[in-house]
Design a protein around this motif. Structure first.
Motif, PDB file in Angstrom:
ATOM      1  N   ALA A  52       0.837  -1.210   0.000  1.00 21.07           N
ATOM      2  CA  ALA A  52       0.000   0.000   0.000  1.00 21.07           C
ATOM      3  C   ALA A  52       0.868   1.256   0.000  1.00 21.07           C
ATOM      4  O   ALA A  52       0.582   2.213  -0.732  1.00 21.07           O
ATOM      5  N   GLY A 108      -3.744  -8.756  -0.913  1.00 24.65           N
ATOM      6  CA  GLY A 108      -4.430  -7.739  -1.729  1.00 24.65           C
ATOM      7  C   GLY A 108      -5.505  -6.997  -0.953  1.00 24.65           C
ATOM      8  O   GLY A 108      -5.648  -5.778  -1.061  1.00 24.65           O
ATOM      9  N   TYR A 109      -6.239  -7.756  -0.143  1.00 29.42           N
ATOM     10  CA  TYR A 109      -7.309  -7.144   0.665  1.00 29.42           C
ATOM     11  C   TYR A 109      -6.708  -6.165   1.665  1.00 29.42           C
ATOM     12  O   TYR A 109      -7.160  -5.021   1.786  1.00 29.42           O
ATOM     13  N   ILE A 134      -5.531  -2.979  -0.097  1.00 29.00           N
ATOM     14  CA  ILE A 134      -6.605  -2.056  -0.498  1.00 29.00           C
ATOM     15  C   ILE A 134      -7.101  -1.250   0.695  1.00 29.00           C
ATOM     16  O   ILE A 134      -7.288  -0.032   0.628  1.00 29.00           O
ATOM     17  N   TYR A 182      -2.412  -7.278  -7.309  1.00 27.92           N
ATOM     18  CA  TYR A 182      -2.361  -7.653  -5.894  1.00 27.92           C
ATOM     19  C   TYR A 182      -3.729  -8.077  -5.372  1.00 27.92           C
ATOM     20  O   TYR A 182      -3.836  -8.960  -4.524  1.00 27.92           O
ATOM     21  N   TYR A 183      -4.782  -7.427  -5.885  1.00 24.81           N
ATOM     22  CA  TYR A 183      -6.118  -7.673  -5.335  1.00 24.81           C
ATOM     23  C   TYR A 183      -6.791  -8.901  -5.948  1.00 24.81           C
ATOM     24  O   TYR A 183      -7.662  -9.507  -5.339  1.00 24.81           O
ATOM     25  N   ARG A 218      -2.440  -2.572  -8.512  1.00 22.52           N
ATOM     26  CA  ARG A 218      -3.571  -2.761  -7.585  1.00 22.52           C
ATOM     27  C   ARG A 218      -4.376  -3.994  -7.981  1.00 22.52           C
ATOM     28  O   ARG A 218      -4.705  -4.829  -7.153  1.00 22.52           O
ATOM     29  N   LEU A 275      -4.461   1.145   1.800  1.00 22.37           N
ATOM     30  CA  LEU A 275      -4.340   2.220   0.820  1.00 22.37           C
ATOM     31  C   LEU A 275      -5.394   3.304   1.081  1.00 22.37           C
ATOM     32  O   LEU A 275      -5.100   4.509   1.038  1.00 22.37           O
ATOM     33  N   ALA A 276      -6.622   2.834   1.376  1.00 23.30           N
ATOM     34  CA  ALA A 276      -7.687   3.786   1.696  1.00 23.30           C
ATOM     35  C   ALA A 276      -7.312   4.585   2.938  1.00 23.30           C
ATOM     36  O   ALA A 276      -7.521   5.815   3.004  1.00 23.30           O
TER      37      ALA A 276
END
Lengths: 300, 410
Positions: free
Chosen positions: A98, A177-178, A181, A116-117, A113, A184-185
């Motif tokens: 991230a 990935g989760y 994300i 990875y997700y 992104r 990152l947020a």
């Protein structure tokens, strides 16, 4: 004047009724599909029940048996190991990914992104099938690469010491990935002026990361940790498909044992007792997390 | 006017519905469940059931096919909820457990339609419990298969499979292809996980047994230790195998072409023949003391809770008629079990079918056990411990026997 309070309460009662009416379907579904089965499981945990005849009350015998059962204690230990070695690497790697993707200079963020997700949105069953092929001891992708590099190959899923790390690796790959994300947020929500002020004060990037980024994303970390704990204690799919608990029970987990006892040996009472032990463990860990891991955060 | 019209419509609907229900009252509906995931099973069974419905217009059959991994759960739940199917296919383990709980109706051995004298003895023996016939077996017998091309490659005669265990060991060593210490192609396919079927196959060849009629373990006998020691040596001493799980979704090692010899069920043949075709060699089980083959398969049974006993029995008998058995063999590769079909079956593919039918006539399945699934798992785990050197074969088998005895007591 006298009627005012009455009218007020009647109004309040009416609006409450309407509110209750709106949430009724949700509560009905929850009661029928969650609450009643949980209570029923609680009861079955104290019985000898094989699906065919009526449940027979045996008191705490199932619980005593569970903690004397080598398979169950092994499963408990395996589940703890699986959780420890899955949660932390997955969260750390998720955070690193991230931070890297949060870099303004990085080109092609969307591709990274997505890459990875992607594992997180693939069905675990399908992913496990792919990893089965990768780990295949005879002609799997991993051993083929190792052979090409003149390195020693391994029986990944058929070696009692390597099977669990192999399954853990799949889980880290799946969960990274989760975590990325969500982190990152969180990173994008940190005000820019904090970093600007720190830069003016002469703080290095590393210092900024540890003194601004990490504290600011603490609620996110807490949320991810709680979710990961619950999820990793319920691990089943990949174990069932990739190793079915083997070799020599080295990858069996609590849910795998519950499944085996309930649906293969028809020991519903015993499996319910195991399920309750699992419920107690996850509840305890979650409460512990909320008590000690959520200080100074406003997530709840 | 409007009311009259409504009345006429209502009357019409009532008459129509009455007609339907009157017509339906003569039709008996049966629920039939079949385990398996292959589309060929569905196509074959639906076509057989269509013929049954044509012959019996007053009986309608609802067919449901359920994958093996979900089947025991669904069947147990159905029995538990009082909605068990009228007729069903059940696997070996389920049959043993359910028959001991009186979940099936016995067949009339004297029924002219069933004509039990026409069945091979093994079918009647394996489907019987305490002297009564409860299930009719669709067998899949474990025969010895080998790859002729690998034999040639190793300098062995492709028409001479091993005749005894000494030869089997010699061949396995010779046929193993290694890259350093790494086995790239196994000499013999031995499943290290869920390996109880391979163990039983070898045990039969020593005239040993897994457990008796009550489920009491017998596998920790001298023969059991000998069979397991032999298999463990092939893995650890001679390094001739690729570790595998027989239940793996990627399929057995032999099926994927990474083993030279194996004991495989006859049901796997269509898939194998697609992959290896004329490179496959077939033989009877290797004779050490005996060449008895392991037989497994699916039983057709009638639920004891059926409300349509007559129609359900009729369906089960139809499924076991010569024509149905032939259709099932052609579609799903279960061996036909009536003696009257033997010539036709051998003519259909002389080289291999002669071997299969001979193996079937001299075959034996696992004895029933009230804790069949658990016993299987306990035994498999103990075999793993021996394969991985955690315990000696004798220790592993003795411990498994003790655990199974404890499970039986509970």
């Amino acid at each position: 004047m006298k009627n005012r309070p009455k009218r007020f309460f009647r109004k309040k009662l009416n609006s409450e009724r309407i509110g209750l009416l709106f949430i009724l379907p949700n509560y009905l579904i929850y009661t029928v599909f969650v609450l009643i089965p949980v209570i029923w499981t609680l009861y079955l945990g104290f019985t000898d029940y094989n699906l065919m005849s009526a449940p027979k009350w045996v008191g705490i015998q199932n619980y005593v048996q569970a903690f004397q059962d080598e398979n169950f204690t092994t499963a408990l230990m395996n589940t703890f190991l699986f959780s420890i070695f899955t949660i932390f690497p997955s969260m750390v790697l998720g955070l690193i990914a991230a931070v890297l993707l949060n870099n303004k200079l990085l080109k092609g963020k969307a591709i990274f992104r997505a890459c990875y997700y992607m594992p997180n949105i693939i069905s675990m069953v399908a992913a496990s099938m792919v990893w089965l092929w990768i780990y295949d001891p005879g002609h799997g992708l991993l051993n083929s690469i190792l052979m090409a590099m003149k390195m020693e190959t391994k029986d990944w899923l058929f070696d009692p010491f390597l099977a669990m790390p192999s399954v853990i690796l799949v889980n880290i790959w799946n969960g990274l990935g989760y975590n990325m994300i969500i982190y990152l947020a969180g990173l994008q929500g940190i005000p820019e002026y904090l970093y600007e002020a720190a830069t003016v004060d002469g703080a290095s990037k590393l210092r900024q990361f540890f003194t601004i980024t990490i504290p600011m994303i603490k609620p996110i970390t807490f949320f991810l940790f709680v979710m990961a704990c619950i999820k990793s204690f319920q691990v089943f799919d990949q174990v069932f498909i990739m190793t079915n608990g083997g070799p020599i029970n080295s990858t069996t987990t609590i849910v795998h044992q519950i499944y085996q006892n309930a649906f293969q040996y028809n020991k519903m009472g015993y499996a319910s007792a195991m399920a309750l032990v699992l419920l107690l463990i996850t509840t305890t860990i979650t409460l512990f997390n909320f008590k000690y891991g959520n200080q100074e955060s406003d997530i709840i | 006017m409007k009311q009259k019209l409504l009345f006429i419509i209502a009357l019409g609907v009532f008459v129509l519905l009455s007609g339907i229900s009157l017509a339906d009252s003569n039709v008996t509906t049966l629920n039939f469940w079949m385990p398996g995931q292959e589309p060929t099973i569905k196509a074959t069974m639906e076509s057989v059931l269509a013929k049954f419905e044509k012959e019996n217009p007053n009986i309608k059959v609802n067919y449901a096919q359920i994958p093996w991994n979900e089947y025991p759960v669904k069947l147990n739940t159905a029995y538990s909820g009082g909605v068990a199917p009228d007729v069903m296919g059940v696997g070996w383990g389920q049959f043993g457990q359910l028959v001991s709980q009186n979940r099936f109706l016995p067949f009339d051995k004297n029924s002219a339609k069933l004509n039990t004298k026409d069945f091979y003895d093994v079918v009647l023996k394996e489907g019987s419990y305490r002297g009564r016939l409860y299930g009719l077996l669709l067998p899949e017998v474990r025969v010895f298969l080998y790859r002729k091309d690998y034999f040639k490659e190793a300098g062995l005669d492709p028409n001479k499979p091993p005749r005894n265990w000494q030869e089997l060991q010699k061949y396995a060593i010779k046929l193993t292809k290694r890259n350093g210490s790494r086995v790239e192609r196994a000499g013999l396919d031995i499943a290290t996980q869920n390996g109880h079927q391979m163990f039983a196959t070898m045990l039969w060849q020593l005239n040993g047994d897994l457990w008796d009629e009550d489920g009491q373990p017998l596998f920790n006998s001298k023969e059991g230790v000998q069979a397991l020691t032999y298999l463990v040596n092939l893995k650890n001493k001679y390094n001739t195998i690729i570790p595998s799980d027989i239940q793996s979704l990627t399929g057995p090692v032999f099926m994927n072409g990474y083993a030279a010899m194996a004991y495989m069920q006859t049901q796997a043949l269509p898939e194998l023949e697609k992959k290896a075709g004329d490179k496959l060699g077939y033989a009877l089980p290797i004779k050490q003391k005996s060449d008895t083959a392991l037989v497994m398969g699916t039983f057709f049974t009638v639920s004891a809770s059926t409300k349509n006993k007559e129609a359900a029995t009729k369906l089960a008998e139809f499924l076991y008629s010569g024509d149905s058995l032939w259709d099932i063999y052609q579609g799903i590769n279960f061996l036909p079990t009536r003696k009257s079909l033997e010539d036709r079956f051998v003519k259909d593919s002389p080289e291999k079918n002669r071997i299969f039918i001979t193996a079937l006539q001299n075959s034996r399945g696992f004895n029933k056990s009230p804790v069949f699934s658990e016993a299987q798992k306990i035994l498999s785990l103990s075999l793993e411990q021996a394969y991985y050197g955690k315990k000696t074969p004798k220790q592993a088998l003795d411990e498994a026997a003790a655990k199974i005895r404890a499970a039986l007591k509970k």
